[in-house]
Write a protein that holds these residues in place. Structure first.
Motif, PDB file in Angstrom:
ATOM      1  N   GLU A 142       0.879  -1.178   0.000  1.00  0.00           N
ATOM      2  CA  GLU A 142       0.000   0.000   0.000  1.00  0.00           C
ATOM      3  C   GLU A 142       0.906   1.214   0.000  1.00  0.00           C
ATOM      4  N   LEU A 143       0.396   2.332  -0.476  1.00  0.00           N
ATOM      5  CA  LEU A 143       1.208   3.554  -0.498  1.00  0.00           C
ATOM      6  C   LEU A 143       0.589   4.585   0.427  1.00  0.00           C
ATOM      7  N   ILE A 144       1.418   5.137   1.294  1.00  0.00           N
ATOM      8  CA  ILE A 144       0.949   6.233   2.147  1.00  0.00           C
ATOM      9  C   ILE A 144       1.552   7.517   1.582  1.00  0.00           C
ATOM     10  N   VAL A 145       0.689   8.460   1.244  1.00  0.00           N
ATOM     11  CA  VAL A 145       1.160   9.733   0.681  1.00  0.00           C
ATOM     12  C   VAL A 145       1.093  10.775   1.793  1.00  0.00           C
ATOM     13  N   VAL A 146       2.259  11.205   2.221  1.00  0.00           N
ATOM     14  CA  VAL A 146       2.299  12.191   3.316  1.00  0.00           C
ATOM     15  C   VAL A 146       2.347  13.586   2.708  1.00  0.00           C
ATOM     16  N   GLU A 147       1.258  14.324   2.887  1.00  0.00           N
ATOM     17  CA  GLU A 147       1.258  15.723   2.432  1.00  0.00           C
ATOM     18  C   GLU A 147       1.159  16.682   3.610  1.00  0.00           C
ATOM     19  N   SER A 148       0.799  16.132   4.762  1.00  0.00           N
ATOM     20  CA  SER A 148       0.651  16.961   5.964  1.00  0.00           C
ATOM     21  C   SER A 148       2.021  17.437   6.460  1.00  0.00           C
ATOM     22  N   GLU A 149       2.136  18.751   6.623  1.00  0.00           N
ATOM     23  CA  GLU A 149       3.394  19.309   7.126  1.00  0.00           C
ATOM     24  C   GLU A 149       3.695  18.773   8.530  1.00  0.00           C
ATOM     25  N   ALA A 150       2.643  18.592   9.314  1.00  0.00           N
ATOM     26  CA  ALA A 150       2.835  18.127  10.697  1.00  0.00           C
ATOM     27  C   ALA A 150       3.421  16.719  10.716  1.00  0.00           C
ATOM     28  N   VAL A 151       2.920  15.848   9.830  1.00  0.00           N
ATOM     29  CA  VAL A 151       3.445  14.467   9.806  1.00  0.00           C
ATOM     30  C   VAL A 151       4.877  14.462   9.265  1.00  0.00           C
ATOM     31  N   LYS A 152       5.131  15.285   8.223  1.00  0.00           N
ATOM     32  CA  LYS A 152       6.504  15.370   7.693  1.00  0.00           C
ATOM     33  C   LYS A 152       7.462  15.812   8.797  1.00  0.00           C
ATOM     34  N   GLU A 153       7.021  16.790   9.578  1.00  0.00           N
ATOM     35  CA  GLU A 153       7.823  17.301  10.691  1.00  0.00           C
ATOM     36  C   GLU A 153       8.161  16.172  11.669  1.00  0.00           C
ATOM     37  N   GLN A 154       7.148  15.369  11.976  1.00  0.00           N
ATOM     38  CA  GLN A 154       7.346  14.246  12.905  1.00  0.00           C
ATOM     39  C   GLN A 154       8.344  13.235  12.347  1.00  0.00           C
ATOM     40  N   LEU A 155       8.345  13.102  10.992  1.00  0.00           N
ATOM     41  CA  LEU A 155       9.182  12.075  10.358  1.00  0.00           C
ATOM     42  C   LEU A 155      10.655  12.475  10.262  1.00  0.00           C
ATOM     43  N   ILE A 156      10.948  13.767  10.385  1.00  0.00           N
ATOM     44  CA  ILE A 156      12.335  14.237  10.171  1.00  0.00           C
ATOM     45  C   ILE A 156      13.356  13.422  10.996  1.00  0.00           C
ATOM     46  N   PRO A 157      13.127  13.253  12.313  1.00  0.00           N
ATOM     47  CA  PRO A 157      14.150  12.509  13.077  1.00  0.00           C
ATOM     48  C   PRO A 157      14.227  11.020  12.740  1.00  0.00           C
ATOM     49  N   ALA A 158      13.255  10.516  11.990  1.00  0.00           N
ATOM     50  CA  ALA A 158      13.287   9.087  11.639  1.00  0.00           C
ATOM     51  C   ALA A 158      14.225   8.810  10.466  1.00  0.00           C
TER      52      ALA A 158
ATOM     53  N   ILE B 266      13.468  15.399   3.753  1.00  0.00           N
ATOM     54  CA  ILE B 266      12.156  15.299   4.415  1.00  0.00           C
ATOM     55  C   ILE B 266      11.690  16.677   4.880  1.00  0.00           C
ATOM     56  N   SER B 267      12.660  17.491   5.308  1.00  0.00           N
ATOM     57  CA  SER B 267      12.267  18.815   5.801  1.00  0.00           C
ATOM     58  C   SER B 267      11.958  19.787   4.666  1.00  0.00           C
ATOM     59  N   THR B 268      12.271  19.415   3.418  1.00  0.00           N
ATOM     60  CA  THR B 268      12.046  20.355   2.307  1.00  0.00           C
ATOM     61  C   THR B 268      11.101  19.817   1.230  1.00  0.00           C
TER      62      THR B 268
ATOM     63  N   ASP C  84       7.684   3.255  11.206  1.00  0.00           N
ATOM     64  CA  ASP C  84       6.477   2.415  11.317  1.00  0.00           C
ATOM     65  C   ASP C  84       5.553   2.958  12.409  1.00  0.00           C
ATOM     66  N   ARG C  85       6.157   3.426  13.493  1.00  0.00           N
ATOM     67  CA  ARG C  85       5.342   3.950  14.593  1.00  0.00           C
ATOM     68  C   ARG C  85       4.624   5.236  14.166  1.00  0.00           C
ATOM     69  N   ILE C  86       5.351   6.144  13.547  1.00  0.00           N
ATOM     70  CA  ILE C  86       4.755   7.440  13.183  1.00  0.00           C
ATOM     71  C   ILE C  86       3.634   7.262  12.147  1.00  0.00           C
ATOM     72  N   LEU C  87       3.820   6.295  11.247  1.00  0.00           N
ATOM     73  CA  LEU C  87       2.810   6.102  10.189  1.00  0.00           C
ATOM     74  C   LEU C  87       1.740   5.072  10.579  1.00  0.00           C
ATOM     75  N   ASN C  88       1.728   4.710  11.865  1.00  0.00           N
ATOM     76  CA  ASN C  88       0.705   3.767  12.375  1.00  0.00           C
ATOM     77  C   ASN C  88       0.656   2.455  11.606  1.00  0.00           C
ATOM     78  N   ILE C  89       1.830   1.920  11.336  1.00  0.00           N
ATOM     79  CA  ILE C  89       1.920   0.653  10.612  1.00  0.00           C
ATOM     80  C   ILE C  89       1.651  -0.491  11.582  1.00  0.00           C
ATOM     81  N   ASP C  90       0.836  -1.447  11.162  1.00  0.00           N
ATOM     82  CA  ASP C  90       0.601  -2.645  11.980  1.00  0.00           C
ATOM     83  C   ASP C  90       1.749  -3.621  11.704  1.00  0.00           C
TER      84      ASP C  90
END
Ligand SMILES: Cc1cc2nc3c(=O)[nH]c(=O)nc-3n(C[C@H](O)[C@H](O)[C@H](O)COP(=O)(O)O)c2cc1C
Length: 209
Positions: free
Chosen positions: A47-63, A70-72, A165-171
């Motif tokens: 499956e493909l998760i398309v991250v367009e939310s700035e807030a989620v991208k922000e959360q993903l930076i340290p991952a 990721i920040s740009t 996986d945690r940030i994107l709520n992967i099972d």
């Protein structure tokens, strides 16, 4: 632009222009290329998760180990491989074939049987490895389609698996992020765009027999 021009123009962007967003219709076209990808047995175990939310991208930076993309970036696509390819999954695939091609389900019985027995022979780990291979075909098509749309990308697997996986709520009992693709438009100051491509010479890459 020919496809070779697009492939020569493409490079793995290190820094995108944060101000330039990829229009929704181009994202839709690029995703259509992912949808049309070939996959083993046609099972599309991803499956493909398309991250367009700035807030989620922000959360993903340290991952990410190399977070400047990721920040740009405008969008980040995570391709998620699935290993829960059991009888339920295969059953709904066959219902879909039957409906789409207007073929009675019974006529598909032998095909279904051969697919099920192939998958049944694989361990969960082997299914995940097989699913990952399919995910990378999607990655290639996404990159190619984006290049033809003049959209820049960076394929990225340099991430912390547990974190992403945690940030994107992967099972994680049945799926995992296999690889990601950052999309956007190259920043002028990203000097990587001016580097020559480093590729093996043909004689070390292609063997004609
Ligand atoms: C599957 C895959 C994963 C990659 N992961 C990263 C990554 O995590 N970070 C990064 O900066 N580049 C990553 N790259 C980019 C490669 O380093 C790059 O494709 C290679 O050096 C060739 O350069 P080019 O793509 O600019 O032609 C990845 C490429 C692929 C195909």
């Amino acid at each position: 632009m020919t496809y070779l021009e697009a492939l020569n123009r493409r490079y793995s962007v290190k820094k995108f222009n944060k101000e330039k967003k990829v229009p929704a219709e181009l994202i839709a076209n690029i995703l259509e290329a992912a949808k049309l990808s070939a996959s083993s047995l046609g099972l599309q175990p991803y499956e493909l998760i398309v991250v367009e939310s700035e807030a989620v991208k922000e959360q993903l930076i340290p991952a990410f180990y190399n977070p400047s993309q990721i920040s740009t970036c405008s969008h980040l696509i995570a391709i998620v491989s699935k290993n829960n390819i059991g009888s339920e999954y295969i059953g709904s695939y066959f219902n879909h074939i039957s409906e789409t091609r207007e073929i009675p389900l019974e006529e598909l019985g032998p095909f279904r049987q051969s697919i099920s027995s192939h998958i049944d022979r694989l361990s969960e780990e082997e299914i995940m490895i097989w699913a990952d291979k399919q995910s990378y075909i999607v990655l290639g098509n996404l990159m190619f389609a984006a290049a033809l749309e003049n959209v820049d990308t960076c394929p990225m697997e340099g991430f912390k698996q547990v974190e992403i996986d945690r940030i994107l709520n992967i099972d994680i009992t049945k799926e995992k992020v296999a690889v990601t693709l950052a999309l956007g438009y190259r920043a002028d100051e990203d000097h990587f765009q001016r580097f020559k491509k480093v590729r093996k010479p043909n004689e070390h890459l292609f063997k004609f027999i």
